[in-house]
Motif scaffolding. Structure first.
Motif, PDB file in Angstrom:
ATOM      1  N   LEU A 183      21.642  19.114  32.784  1.00 42.12           N
ATOM      2  CA  LEU A 183      21.440  18.588  31.425  1.00 42.12           C
ATOM      3  C   LEU A 183      19.969  18.501  31.042  1.00 42.12           C
ATOM      4  O   LEU A 183      19.639  18.069  29.934  1.00 42.12           O
ATOM      5  N   LEU A 184      19.082  18.902  31.960  1.00 38.81           N
ATOM      6  CA  LEU A 184      17.646  18.685  31.761  1.00 38.81           C
ATOM      7  C   LEU A 184      17.126  19.348  30.480  1.00 38.81           C
ATOM      8  O   LEU A 184      16.392  18.727  29.700  1.00 38.81           O
ATOM      9  N   LEU A 185      17.486  20.601  30.243  1.00 41.89           N
ATOM     10  CA  LEU A 185      16.999  21.310  29.060  1.00 41.89           C
ATOM     11  C   LEU A 185      17.477  20.630  27.781  1.00 41.89           C
ATOM     12  O   LEU A 185      16.702  20.446  26.839  1.00 41.89           O
ATOM     13  N   GLU A 186      18.739  20.253  27.756  1.00 38.86           N
ATOM     14  CA  GLU A 186      19.289  19.600  26.564  1.00 38.86           C
ATOM     15  C   GLU A 186      18.626  18.248  26.330  1.00 38.86           C
ATOM     16  O   GLU A 186      18.338  17.861  25.185  1.00 38.86           O
ATOM     17  N   LEU A 198      12.571  28.701  24.290  1.00 44.49           N
ATOM     18  CA  LEU A 198      13.959  28.288  24.165  1.00 44.49           C
ATOM     19  C   LEU A 198      14.845  29.430  23.654  1.00 44.49           C
ATOM     20  O   LEU A 198      16.057  29.260  23.510  1.00 44.49           O
ATOM     21  N   GLY A 199      14.220  30.585  23.359  1.00 41.24           N
ATOM     22  CA  GLY A 199      14.986  31.729  22.884  1.00 41.24           C
ATOM     23  C   GLY A 199      15.375  31.664  21.427  1.00 41.24           C
ATOM     24  O   GLY A 199      16.335  32.319  20.994  1.00 41.24           O
ATOM     25  N   ALA A 244       3.003  18.722  16.365  1.00 42.93           N
ATOM     26  CA  ALA A 244       3.691  19.832  15.689  1.00 42.93           C
ATOM     27  C   ALA A 244       4.434  20.698  16.697  1.00 42.93           C
ATOM     28  O   ALA A 244       5.553  21.160  16.434  1.00 42.93           O
ATOM     29  N   GLY A 245       3.820  20.936  17.867  1.00 42.20           N
ATOM     30  CA  GLY A 245       4.471  21.720  18.903  1.00 42.20           C
ATOM     31  C   GLY A 245       5.767  21.090  19.378  1.00 42.20           C
ATOM     32  O   GLY A 245       6.745  21.777  19.677  1.00 42.20           O
ATOM     33  N   VAL A 246       5.779  19.759  19.444  1.00 48.25           N
ATOM     34  CA  VAL A 246       7.002  19.043  19.814  1.00 48.25           C
ATOM     35  C   VAL A 246       8.013  19.100  18.672  1.00 48.25           C
ATOM     36  O   VAL A 246       9.205  19.331  18.883  1.00 48.25           O
ATOM     37  N   LEU A 247       7.540  18.924  17.435  1.00 46.75           N
ATOM     38  CA  LEU A 247       8.438  18.948  16.282  1.00 46.75           C
ATOM     39  C   LEU A 247       9.156  20.291  16.148  1.00 46.75           C
ATOM     40  O   LEU A 247      10.303  20.347  15.691  1.00 46.75           O
ATOM     41  N   ALA A 248       8.494  21.372  16.533  1.00 42.41           N
ATOM     42  CA  ALA A 248       9.088  22.706  16.412  1.00 42.41           C
ATOM     43  C   ALA A 248      10.322  22.866  17.303  1.00 42.41           C
ATOM     44  O   ALA A 248      11.107  23.800  17.112  1.00 42.41           O
ATOM     45  N   MET A 249      10.489  21.968  18.259  1.00 40.59           N
ATOM     46  CA  MET A 249      11.690  21.978  19.098  1.00 40.59           C
ATOM     47  C   MET A 249      12.841  21.235  18.432  1.00 40.59           C
ATOM     48  O   MET A 249      13.946  21.197  18.966  1.00 40.59           O
ATOM     49  N   ALA A 279       4.422  27.650  18.194  1.00 41.35           N
ATOM     50  CA  ALA A 279       5.592  28.510  18.419  1.00 41.35           C
ATOM     51  C   ALA A 279       5.987  28.606  19.887  1.00 41.35           C
ATOM     52  O   ALA A 279       7.078  29.095  20.206  1.00 41.35           O
ATOM     53  N   PHE A 280       5.127  28.158  20.790  1.00 38.38           N
ATOM     54  CA  PHE A 280       5.328  28.383  22.220  1.00 38.38           C
ATOM     55  C   PHE A 280       6.674  27.847  22.721  1.00 38.38           C
ATOM     56  O   PHE A 280       7.439  28.565  23.380  1.00 38.38           O
ATOM     57  N   ALA A 281       6.981  26.587  22.436  1.00 37.27           N
ATOM     58  CA  ALA A 281       8.223  25.993  22.947  1.00 37.27           C
ATOM     59  C   ALA A 281       9.467  26.653  22.360  1.00 37.27           C
ATOM     60  O   ALA A 281      10.391  27.001  23.122  1.00 37.27           O
ATOM     61  N   PRO A 282       9.548  26.847  21.031  1.00 37.79           N
ATOM     62  CA  PRO A 282      10.734  27.524  20.494  1.00 37.79           C
ATOM     63  C   PRO A 282      10.932  28.928  21.076  1.00 37.79           C
ATOM     64  O   PRO A 282      12.066  29.351  21.310  1.00 37.79           O
TER      65      PRO A 282
END
Length: 280
Positions: free
Chosen positions: A79-82, A114-115, A156-161, A108-111
């Protein structure tokens, strides 16, 4: 409101070595964070507040008890990713979270990892930069920005997720007063306008004035828990824990000690000014 984060008898110990003893950082913490709330966690260095924050999205796993995110046990590796999609973390030093040479690429890095499809990434990056007031810096180099601007890019990087909750672990500690205010304005705006759940870990008392709830940690346990007015009205107890009170509360206490009939639980600048005007 429903619960987004819950801890039950949460314990965490930092192991020692041949020269140092192990340190109990969390000692049976049980609490709930409600969805859509703005919670500030206060405490002196070593109180357990940052350790608590790191358990909320499984940066640290419980040594005892449990942490649940939307009912998901953080100890369950599947469940870690979720869990980390739902609980975004912003740390003290933004340089540690910036990974690209251009602002939009960093956001954009995190999104991307996440594919998320390319068109959706573009929309998320634009929306996230607009939310933190950094659209005009889209093509800038992050390392040339001020501390407050870097921290806004990290947010912002966190918000993009598209997280449901943002946990900020001493995210204003390294900033000057102007940078701190910039970041706080962004945090308060996200909570107010986008209904993002916010958990702000800090040692700056004034950062708690607009919170829904204040939790005070001491020696690994919850020492106080209530609204800002409820907590800061207990000024003597806070001082006994090595903490100050907001400047507004300190001013009102001094005026009351001098004979002016004012309340001592007006936390915000506006409420403090109103209280003084009424007393005059």
């Amino acid at each position: 409101m429903s619960t987004i984060i819950e801890t039950k008898e949460l314990k965490y110990t930092y192991p020692g070595d041949e020269e140092t003893k192990s340190v109990v950082a969390l000692d049976g913490v049980t609490l709930q964070i409600e969805r859509g709330s703005f919670v500030v966690v206060l405490g002196h260095n070593g109180s357990g507040k940052s350790t608590l924050a790191k358990t909320f999205n499984a940066v640290l796993l419980p040594a005892g008890g449990a942490v649940y995110v939307d009912g998901m046990d953080t100890k369950d590796e599947k469940l870690l990713l979720e869990i980390r999609r739902r609980i975004g973390m912003v740390f003290q030093n933004p340089d540690n979270q910036i990974v690209a040479n251009v602002v939009e690429e960093d956001v954009a890095f995190a999104p991307e990892n996440l594919g998320v499809p390319t068109e959706e990434i573009r929309r998320r990056v634009d929306d996230a930069l607009e939310a933190v007031g950094m659209t005009e810096f889209t093509l800038h180099a992050p390392h040339l920005l001020s501390g407050g601007q870097k921290q806004r890019i990290a947010i912002a990087g966190v918000l993009a997720m598209l997280p449901e909750c943002i946990v900020l672990d001493e995210a204003t500690a390294m900033l000057d007063p102007r940078g701190r205010r910039e970041v706080l304005n962004v945090i308060e705006g996200l909570h107010r306008e986008k209904d993002v759940t916010v958990v702000l870990i800090t040692h700056h008392m004034n950062e708690a004035e607009h919170a829904d709830r204040v939790i005070v940690m001491n020696d690994g346990v919850v020492a106080m828990d209530g609204t800002p007015k409820e907590v800061f009205s207990r000024a003597d107890e806070l001082k006994a824990l090595g903490l100050a009170v907001p400047d507004t509360v300190e001013l009102l206490r001094a005026l009351r000690a001098g004979g002016m009939d004012v309340p001592t639980d007006a936390v915000t600048v506006e409420d403090c000014a109103d209280a003084i005007v009424k007393a005059l």
